[in-house]
Design an enzyme around this catalytic site. Structure first.
Site, PDB file in Angstrom:
ATOM      1  N   THR A  13       0.850  -1.175   0.000  1.00 36.82           N
ATOM      2  CA  THR A  13       0.000   0.000   0.000  1.00 36.82           C
ATOM      3  C   THR A  13       0.886   1.224   0.000  1.00 36.82           C
ATOM      4  OG1 THR A  13      -1.858  -1.019   1.105  1.00 36.82           O
ATOM      5  CG2 THR A  13      -1.556   1.333   1.481  1.00 36.82           C
ATOM      6  N   VAL A  33     -12.676  -5.044   1.840  1.00 37.75           N
ATOM      7  CA  VAL A  33     -12.109  -3.697   1.919  1.00 37.75           C
ATOM      8  C   VAL A  33     -11.168  -3.668   3.118  1.00 37.75           C
ATOM      9  CG1 VAL A  33     -12.613  -1.258   2.304  1.00 37.75           C
ATOM     10  CG2 VAL A  33     -14.126  -2.626   0.856  1.00 37.75           C
ATOM     11  N   GLY A  47       0.110  -2.692   6.105  1.00 36.11           N
ATOM     12  CA  GLY A  47       0.094  -4.002   6.744  1.00 36.11           C
ATOM     13  C   GLY A  47      -1.294  -4.603   6.700  1.00 36.11           C
ATOM     14  N   GLY A  93      -4.770  -4.910   7.082  1.00 38.49           N
ATOM     15  CA  GLY A  93      -5.760  -3.863   7.318  1.00 38.49           C
ATOM     16  C   GLY A  93      -6.771  -4.184   8.389  1.00 38.49           C
TER      17      GLY A  93
HETATM   18  C1  SD4 Z   1      -4.876  -3.681   3.231  1.00 45.98           C
HETATM   19  N1  SD4 Z   1      -3.414  -2.281   4.484  1.00 45.98           N
HETATM   20  O1  SD4 Z   1      -5.560  -3.783   2.209  1.00 45.98           O
HETATM   21  C2  SD4 Z   1      -3.647  -2.847   3.185  1.00 45.98           C
HETATM   22  C3  SD4 Z   1      -2.526  -3.680   2.711  1.00 45.98           C
HETATM   23  C4  SD4 Z   1      -1.193  -3.070   2.917  1.00 45.98           C
HETATM   24  O2  SD4 Z   1       1.002  -3.037   2.561  1.00 45.98           O
HETATM   25  O3  SD4 Z   1      -0.986  -2.101   3.543  1.00 45.98           O
HETATM   26  N2  SD4 Z   1      -0.171  -3.616   2.421  1.00 45.98           N
HETATM   27  O4  SD4 Z   1      -5.151  -4.282   4.255  1.00 45.98           O
END
Ligand code: SD4
Length: 325
Positions: free
Chosen positions: A186, A215, A238, A240
């Site tokens: 992300t 989501v 990370g 979510g």
């Molecule tokens: C999620 N937080 O869709 C995002 C994924 C993410 O680095 O941050 N990856 O949960």
């Protein structure tokens, strides 16, 4: 993908000075994103324009996990989540958006031209098209096709810790496709501009091979992003679901309001996640980033391996976040 020099990956020992303007963003891919944002910040542009520009930049790259070239959900469809928030607490977001390249700009349009905060799925796409965003084909990138075909062999849904850290173990590492490992990444970025205003943006295709309709935290204001212009701003990366459970970035900003440094505020939010279930926390990664009104920055993660990128008048580097476990 990267044009970064080795010096940018030196992970220097870091004690954050207070300096503005400043932009920080998740992972080492943030270096290129910061460079785009800096073009605006360094010419007295707004933090809002800077974070949008940075997010738009990575949305066009052949990136595993941001934009339409990102990896699909388990049904083979790329769905995008994004949000943006400015110094007036205006915010906009989209979730489950298909076939639109610049989710971050649709989020900004939601913020600026509707009375709403979050549009999802078909409605978000309809809104985008009505507002002049081109409808793209939806065909997977070659990388995404390959990764999806590999993943289908096992259909294993298992987040890989720190997979976002591309230089070390990302999707372009040979072992990635062999394993069919679940990947996520992300781009979250927050900035303080020369007028002393904060803004932030997040854009992602979310967890690869997620359930269709899932989501994450990224488009959820208070989870993946929060900005309070009196106090500071925070973003996350990370798993979510863990961030949503504690309203992570809102919590970080509230800890800063209580007088904690950005790093301590991030640490306390990480402690909140870990204290729920320490055993489970050992199997996952969450990292928070924060900036306060002085331009001080900080970060903290559950485990080793979370890095972020910083750009201000004197620094342009990738920094290792401290970690709890
Ligand atoms: C999620 N937080 O869709 C995002 C994924 C993410 O680095 O941050 N990856 O949960």
């Amino acid at each position: 993908m990267s044009s970064l020099g080795l010096s940018s990956l030196a992970f220097p020992a870091f004690s954050p000075p207070a300096e503005k303007p400043v932009v920080i963003s998740t992972w080492d891919s943030g270096m290129e994103v910061n460079a785009e944002a800096w073009k605006i910040l360094s010419t007295n542009g707004t933090a809002l324009d800077a974070v949008e520009a940075g997010a738009r930049y990575i949305e066009t790259l052949n990136d595993c996990c941001v934009g339409l070239k990102g990896y699909p959900d388990r049904d083979g469809i790329v769905t995008l989540d994004a949000c943006i928030m400015d110094q007036h607490s205006n915010c906009g977001a989209v979730a489950g958006l298909e076939k639109i390249k610049h989710a971050i700009s649709v989020a900004r349009k939601v913020m600026q031209s509707t009375p709403h905060v979050l549009l999802v799925g078909a409605g978000a796409q309809q809104f985008a098209v009505e507002n002049g965003f081109p409808l793209e084909s939806g065909e997977l990138s070659e990388d995404a096709k390959r990764a999806y075909a590999t993943w289908l062999k096992s259909s294993r849904y298992e987040p890989v810790i720190n997979i976002e850290n591309k230089k070390q173990n990302g999707p372009f590492a040979p072992s990635f496709f062999e394993d069919g490992a679940l990947n996520h990444d992300t781009m979250g970025l927050i900035a303080l501009d020369s007028s002393n205003n904060l803004s932030g943006g997040v854009t992602t295709s979310g967890m690869a091979f997620k359930l269709h309709g899932r989501v994450g935290d990224s488009p959820v204001i208070g989870a993946g992003l929060f900005v309070d212009n009196e106090v500071g701003a925070a973003t996350s990366s990370g798993l979510g679901e863990e961030v949503i459970r504690i309203c992570g970035t809102h919590l970080v900003v509230e800890f800063m309001r209580q007088g904690n440094s950005p790093e301590m505020a991030c640490k306390k939010a990480i402690q909140r996640i870990v204290s729920r279930d320490r055993q489970k926390a050992k199997t996952l990664q969450v990292g928070f980033l924060a900036i306060n009104k002085k331009g001080q920055v900080g970060a903290y993660a559950i485990q080793e391996g979370f890095v972020y990128s910083i750009k201000n008048g004197t620094q342009n580097e990738v920094v290792k976040a401290k970690f709890l476990i």
